[in-house]
Design an enzyme around this catalytic site. Structure first.
Site, PDB file in Angstrom:
ATOM      1  N   ILE A 143      16.857   3.506  20.533  1.00  0.00           N
ATOM      2  CA  ILE A 143      15.463   3.884  20.685  1.00  0.00           C
ATOM      3  C   ILE A 143      15.210   4.056  22.178  1.00  0.00           C
ATOM      4  CG2 ILE A 143      14.586   2.909  18.542  1.00  0.00           C
ATOM      5  CD1 ILE A 143      13.808   0.409  19.948  1.00  0.00           C
ATOM      6  N   ASP A 144      14.285   4.923  22.510  1.00  0.00           N
ATOM      7  CA  ASP A 144      14.060   5.278  23.903  1.00  0.00           C
ATOM      8  C   ASP A 144      13.688   4.065  24.740  1.00  0.00           C
ATOM      9  OD1 ASP A 144      14.439   7.935  23.159  1.00  0.00           O
ATOM     10  OD2 ASP A 144      12.305   8.247  22.777  1.00  0.00           O
ATOM     11  N   LYS A 145      13.917   4.180  26.028  1.00  0.00           N
ATOM     12  CA  LYS A 145      13.621   3.089  26.959  1.00  0.00           C
ATOM     13  C   LYS A 145      12.213   2.549  26.778  1.00  0.00           C
ATOM     14  CE  LYS A 145      13.135   2.104  31.904  1.00  0.00           C
ATOM     15  NZ  LYS A 145      13.241   2.645  33.290  1.00  0.00           N
TER      16      LYS A 145
END
Length: 344
Positions: A143-145
């Site tokens: 999952i994105d930062k």
């Protein structure tokens, strides 16, 4: 370093490529993925009828004797770091993490340390039995930062192989909560004219497109209808905010899992996520819809308002059905409380 020898024979009607034939016929309990087998071929660790095989595309005959030399897992070049983690579940094969916003999952040139992998190397220590021949956690999805929420990570080759297969087959249950601009509703005539958008019973919006890296901005994904990779996202309304309505809390779930999928799909539908710096999450709200305090809270929200709330899958070793759910993080909860506040 310990070494083990794996020996077996190629069964009837082998696939046309060596790597595919090995992947089909290698004993299942060895948990060697096709990628790992291709690496072993390249290393000269595969013998076919006593002769070293170096070409993964080579043909192999039925009944051929295979001997594969596998080294025990070596230590990762990535350093362990003592970073606090919220562990939701853990056993000998996998760990489920509630990742905070701001944490990168895997080291990269721009983020060489402080990542989830660094933290897991410290947390797991000698419990890592090795993934792909290296003592490291197996990242099967990301999952994105700046997205918070649930992530499952493999601690063993068996778990990595089994989880990867489930993600590839799209059988993993993943639900996200997000705050978006506008109200994605079947009664909105504008949405009926957006290519790739349709509605299913229960006012569920379905987005079906292809996704690929943007031609000029390599940090973005772009919606396509030819080429790229197939992507399907569903979203339903949970709560509407503002008078007149200008924002909504939505629940999204993925049929596929592509980079930035929810973010780019919602932006394509005209309902970009609040705070999204890449896909237009800074919009002006209707002057009378919210108080000045609320409008400022929306304008200054520091990240995409996206949270991976639910994760469900079959345990790759025990076969048990597992399902986890975590509450919204504090920053999104506070924003929702502010959105619910009466106009003053």
């Amino acid at each position: 370093m310990g070494i083990r020898q794996i020996e077996f024979q190629i069964a009837a009607d082998p696939p046309p490529r060596l790597d595919k034939a090995l992947s089909r016929d290698v004993p299942a309990d060895e948990n060697l993925s096709r990628t790992r087998l291709a690496r072993l071929i390249d290393q000269g660790a595969v013998l076919i009828d006593g002769i070293e095989a170096r070409d993964p595309k080579a043909k192999v005959a039925e009944g051929a004797s295979v001997a594969i030399t596998v080294n025990e897992a070596e230590d990762s070049h990535i350093g362990p770091e003592d970073i606090p983690l919220e562990i939701v579940f853990e056993d000998a094969d996998l760990v489920v993490i509630n990742k905070p916003a701001g944490m990168v999952v895997h080291p990269a040139p721009g983020s060489p340390s402080g990542t989830l992998v660094n933290a897991l190397l410290h947390h797991c220590g000698d419990d890592l039995s090795g993934v792909g021949g290296v003592k490291r956690p197996g990242i099967v999805h990301r999952i994105d930062k700046e997205t918070s929420g649930l992530l499952v990570v493999a601690k063993s080759d068996a778990a990595h192989h089994g989880l990867a297969a489930q993600f590839e087959a799209h059988t993993v249950e993943r639900y996200y909560r997000a705050i978006c601009y506008g109200v994605p509703d079947a009664n909105d005539p504008r949405l009926r004219g957006v290519k790739g958008v349709s509605f299913e019973p229960g006012n569920i919006m379905r987005l079906t497109t292809q996704l690929a890296r943007h031609k000029t901005d390599r940090q973005r994904q772009a919606v396509l209808f030819h080429g790229g990779r197939h992507a399907v996202t569903r979203a339903r309304l949970v709560e509407v905010f503002g008078s007149p309505a200008g924002l909504a809390l939505i629940e999204c779930w993925l049929e596929t899992g592509r980079t930035h999928q929810i973010r780019v799909h919602m932006a394509h539908a005209g309902h970009g996520l609040v705070g999204d710096p890449v896909y237009g999450g800074k919009r002006k709200l209707a002057a009378k819809a919210f108080s000045a305090t609320t409008a400022e809270a929306v304008r200054t929200f520091p990240r995409q308002a996206l949270h991976a709330a639910v994760l469900g899958f079959e345990h790759p070793v025990t076969g048990e059905n597992l399902r986890f759910e975590v509450e919204l993080p504090e920053d999104m909860q506070k924003l929702i409380e502010q959105l619910r506040a009466p106009l003053t």
